[in-house]
Enzyme design. Structure first.
Site, mmCIF file in Angstrom:
data_model
loop_
_atom_site.group_PDB
_atom_site.id
_atom_site.type_symbol
_atom_site.label_atom_id
_atom_site.label_comp_id
_atom_site.label_asym_id
_atom_site.label_seq_id
_atom_site.Cartn_x
_atom_site.Cartn_y
_atom_site.Cartn_z
ATOM 1 N N PRO A 2 0.836 -1.216 0.000
ATOM 2 C CA PRO A 2 0.000 0.000 0.000
ATOM 3 C C PRO A 2 0.865 1.258 0.000
ATOM 4 O O PRO A 2 1.775 1.389 0.813
ATOM 5 C CB PRO A 2 -0.801 -0.096 1.308
ATOM 6 C CG PRO A 2 -0.516 -1.419 1.890
ATOM 7 C CD PRO A 2 0.682 -1.997 1.220
ATOM 8 N N GLU A 3 0.592 2.133 -0.936
ATOM 9 C CA GLU A 3 1.281 3.420 -0.992
ATOM 10 C C GLU A 3 0.276 4.493 -0.567
ATOM 11 O O GLU A 3 -0.869 4.178 -0.231
ATOM 12 C CB GLU A 3 1.776 3.679 -2.419
ATOM 13 C CG GLU A 3 2.810 2.676 -2.914
ATOM 14 C CD GLU A 3 4.201 2.930 -2.338
ATOM 15 O OE1 GLU A 3 4.375 3.926 -1.621
ATOM 16 O OE2 GLU A 3 5.091 2.112 -2.606
#
Ligand SMILES: [Zn+2]
Length: 281
Positions: A2-3
């Site tokens: 996840p960014e």
């Protein structure tokens, strides 16, 4: 992994399902996350009402108001973490480490933190609003890319005299947060800047362009993720992560979408970088 866009979409997805809900119960099945989950987490949280949900870098911060004091539930998704809301939660699986049972006007739901690789974090933060930035995990984070103070001038000012490659500056997180590997490569392509360029040699005009492209690239990913929000409730199959149609990222040897030149892959700071040798100077 996840960014920033995934975390922001998670925040927006959670918002209508947690705001104003009272935490009726907490189940912690695995304390061994990136940092140990507070043994007293259930005691600290039960009875509190969730207010706003903030994001700082890749940290989610749920305001938790108690009868006498306020605090924050800080959540980091690590490498493989997800948060899901279930109107009726299925039996927990081996990677479902933390559940919050939430009471609202329309009944009870479950907020579930799942994290197979356990690099994520669920932490209680006992700080008032005006001191939240002093938390050790937040204090040294760079500016948010959507902060009005972020822009070309900011990048220019914070890179004068620095020989380090611009890609490394973006990934470092101390000048600006949330520009992970994918988004750094894509933003630099869109701005026409070679990732290996020493940060101190980039002009203000080129930084203006880069800052705009960082915002646009992240904004596009957030918008794309917003279209998956429908799946936010009760979905436990797909990770919920999403990816833009990349210009360069993970496209080594494939033709540049602009000029047709094969995309190059190099390694910078042990991370892969992708760029077009013609479009990026
Ligand atoms: Zn090209």
């Amino acid at each position: 992994m996840p960014e920033l866009p995934e975390v922001e979409v998670t925040r927006r997805g959670l918002l209508p399902h947690v705001t104003g809900r009272r935490i009726a119960a907490v189940a912690v099945r695995h304390h061994g996350l990136r940092w140990p989950v507070d043994a007293d987490l259930a005691t600290r949280l039960t009875g509190r009402v969730i207010g706003e949900v903030r994001r700082r870098g890749k940290y989610l911060l749920l305001a938790c108001q108690g009868p006498e004091d306020a605090g924050w539930l800080m959540i980091h998704l690590g490498m493989t973490g997800t948060l899901r809301i279930y109107p009726q939660a299925p039996e927990p699986g081996p990677h479902d480490h933390v559940d919050l049972l939430l009471e609202g006007a329309h009944g009870v739901s479950t907020l579930r933190f799942r994290d197979p690789r356990r690099f994520g974090a669920v932490l209680w933060v006992d700080l008032p609003d005006d001191a939240l930035d002093t938390h050790p995990l937040l204090a040294r984070l760079g500016i948010e890319p959507f902060d009005p103070a972020f822009g070309g001038r900011w990048l220019h000012k914070h890179t004068r005299g620095r020989q380090i490659a611009i890609k490394q500056v973006l990934l470092g997180g101390q000048v600006v947060v949330g520009v992970g590997n994918i988004y750094a490569s894509e933003s630099l392509f869109r701005a026409g800047i070679r990732p290996t360029t020493p940060a101190g040699r980039i002009s203000l005009a080129r930084y203006d362009r880069l800052a705009a492209e960082i915002r646009a690239t992240l904004g596009d990913a957030i918008a794309l993720g917003g279209s998956t929000l429908r799946d936010f409730i009760g979905s436990d199959g797909a990770s919920g992560y999403f990816q833009l149609r990349a210009f360069v990222y993970d496209r080594a040897g494939e033709p540049c979408r602009t000029c047709g030149t094969p995309i190059r892959q190099i390694v910078q700071g042990q991370r892969s970088t992708f760029y077009c040798p013609v479009c990026q100077r």
